[in-house]
Write an enzyme that holds these catalytic residues in place. Structure first.
Site, PDB file in Angstrom:
ATOM      1  N   HIS A   4       0.631  -0.948   0.044  1.00  0.00           N
ATOM      2  CA  HIS A   4      -0.476   0.226   0.127  1.00  0.00           C
ATOM      3  C   HIS A   4       1.037   0.938   0.394  1.00  0.00           C
ATOM      4  CE1 HIS A   4      -1.921  -3.429   2.548  1.00  0.00           C
ATOM      5  NE2 HIS A   4      -2.449  -2.820   1.309  1.00  0.00           N
ATOM      6  N   GLY A  20      -7.139  11.130   8.239  1.00  0.00           N
ATOM      7  CA  GLY A  20      -7.622  10.101   7.421  1.00  0.00           C
ATOM      8  C   GLY A  20      -7.903  10.208   5.886  1.00  0.00           C
ATOM      9  N   ARG A  43      -3.080   4.243  -3.911  1.00  0.00           N
ATOM     10  CA  ARG A  43      -4.413   4.732  -3.837  1.00  0.00           C
ATOM     11  C   ARG A  43      -4.909   6.201  -3.247  1.00  0.00           C
ATOM     12  NH1 ARG A  43      -7.236  -0.671  -2.186  1.00  0.00           N
ATOM     13  NH2 ARG A  43      -5.885  -2.222  -2.790  1.00  0.00           N
ATOM     14  N   ARG A  87      -2.308  11.433  15.098  1.00  0.00           N
ATOM     15  CA  ARG A  87      -3.624  11.134  14.567  1.00  0.00           C
ATOM     16  C   ARG A  87      -4.024  12.781  14.797  1.00  0.00           C
ATOM     17  NH1 ARG A  87      -8.250  10.627  12.127  1.00  0.00           N
ATOM     18  NH2 ARG A  87     -10.383  11.393  12.794  1.00  0.00           N
ATOM     19  N   VAL A  88      -4.839  13.162  13.403  1.00  0.00           N
ATOM     20  CA  VAL A  88      -5.076  14.676  13.422  1.00  0.00           C
ATOM     21  C   VAL A  88      -6.615  14.238  12.248  1.00  0.00           C
ATOM     22  CG1 VAL A  88      -3.207  16.055  13.712  1.00  0.00           C
ATOM     23  CG2 VAL A  88      -4.475  14.936  11.766  1.00  0.00           C
ATOM     24  N   GLY A  89      -8.120  14.877  13.231  1.00  0.00           N
ATOM     25  CA  GLY A  89      -8.982  14.355  12.068  1.00  0.00           C
ATOM     26  C   GLY A  89     -10.247  15.219  12.673  1.00  0.00           C
ATOM     27  N   GLU A 180     -15.152   9.603  16.314  1.00  0.00           N
ATOM     28  CA  GLU A 180     -14.527   9.686  15.340  1.00  0.00           C
ATOM     29  C   GLU A 180     -14.170   7.671  14.808  1.00  0.00           C
ATOM     30  OE1 GLU A 180     -12.160   7.361  16.362  1.00  0.00           O
ATOM     31  OE2 GLU A 180     -10.221   8.609  15.513  1.00  0.00           O
ATOM     32  N   MET A 181     -13.801   7.343  13.531  1.00  0.00           N
ATOM     33  CA  MET A 181     -13.629   5.960  13.457  1.00  0.00           C
ATOM     34  C   MET A 181     -12.275   5.590  13.388  1.00  0.00           C
ATOM     35  SD  MET A 181     -16.417   6.498  10.548  1.00  0.00           S
ATOM     36  CE  MET A 181     -16.652   4.794  10.257  1.00  0.00           C
ATOM     37  N   ASP A 205     -18.661  18.451  14.437  1.00  0.00           N
ATOM     38  CA  ASP A 205     -20.831  18.523  14.224  1.00  0.00           C
ATOM     39  C   ASP A 205     -20.931  17.930  15.894  1.00  0.00           C
ATOM     40  OD1 ASP A 205     -19.113  16.006  12.853  1.00  0.00           O
ATOM     41  OD2 ASP A 205     -21.642  15.444  12.828  1.00  0.00           O
TER      42      ASP A 205
END
Ligand code: HPA
Length: 236
Positions: A4, A20, A43, A87-89, A180-181, A205
């Site tokens: 990947h 993400g 990808r 992680r930033v999101g 979040e995910m 949100d």
């Protein structure tokens, strides 16, 4: 090279920001990095390396959801020597006190992910942030006067729950801040492979108040989040 990732060994810095969204990775590199260069495009999941305040740093998109994050994080650790993963999101608010624009720093993460739940037999593993990164991020956020909450994130495998907010009722009753995910599996892999990890999200949100961030506020909130994450990542 991995299935990947087309980067060569040495193409990534030891400290890597993990959004993400591939276009957010591009935006972070082009907005903040000195001398950014793209190291991965497989990808369309972009990765870049450059410097921040003179120190090497990378950004790699992980896609949405814990299974894809697990692939990128596994390969960044094993093939590219990642040692610090931030992680930033964005996240959806679950507590009334968390307002849009606020930052949520995940001290720990609760999850429905089979990747976490099935690895520990009868035990419910508690995926945790690295304490040093957490302490540093909170101190910097407070010193900068950023609105910040620290506590339990929910990392859900499901964005569209059939029963909506009810799906999170027990978690909300136990103080969960936002959903979040990706965070829980990042923390699991960090614990498993001995690296340091943290998650910083901007709340965009609220699932409770239905407040949503305007486009302009979203941008300034993302700038605060990225700047904080970069300072923590390189210890600048
Ligand atoms: N659910 C999951 N992830 C999210 C949300 C949400 O409502 N908002 C932003 N990221």
């Amino acid at each position: 090279m991995t299935p990947h990732n087309e980067a060569k060994p040495g193409d990534y810095a030891e400290a890597i920001l993990l959004p993400g969204d591939p276009l957010r990775a591009k935006w972070i590199a082009e907005t903040f990095f000195e001398a950014p260069r793209q190291v991965n495009g497989v990808r369309g999941c972009f990765g870049y390396t450059g410097t921040w305040k003179g120190k090497p740093v990378s950004v790699q998109a992980t896609g949405m959801g814990q299974p894809t994050l697990a692939i990128y994080v596994h390969e960044l650790i094993h093939s590219y020597g990642m040692k610090v993963a931030i992680r930033v999101g964005t996240c959806g608010g679950l507590a009334e006190k968390v307002k849009v624009r606020d930052l949520v720093i995940a001290q720990g993460a609760s999850t429905d992910s089979g990747i976490v739940r099935e690895a520990f037999g009868p035990y419910g593993f508690a995926p945790l942030a690295d304490f040093g990164l957490l302490r540093d991020a909170v101190a910097r956020a407070e010193a900068a006067g950023l609105p910040v909450h620290v506590g339990n994130m929910v990392s859900s495998d499901i964005f569209y729950h059939a029963d909506g907010l009810k799906a999170y009722a027990a978690l909300i009753a136990h103080g969960a801040l936002a959903v979040e995910m990706e965070c829980a599996v990042l923390y699991l892999l960090a614990a498993r492979f001995g690296i340091r990890a943290l998650t910083i999200c901007a709340m965009t949100d609220s699932l409770v108040t239905h407040e949503e961030l305007s486009a302009a506020d979203r941008q300034s909130s993302l700038i605060d989040m990225a700047t904080l994450a970069l300072d923590v990542a390189v210890g600048a």
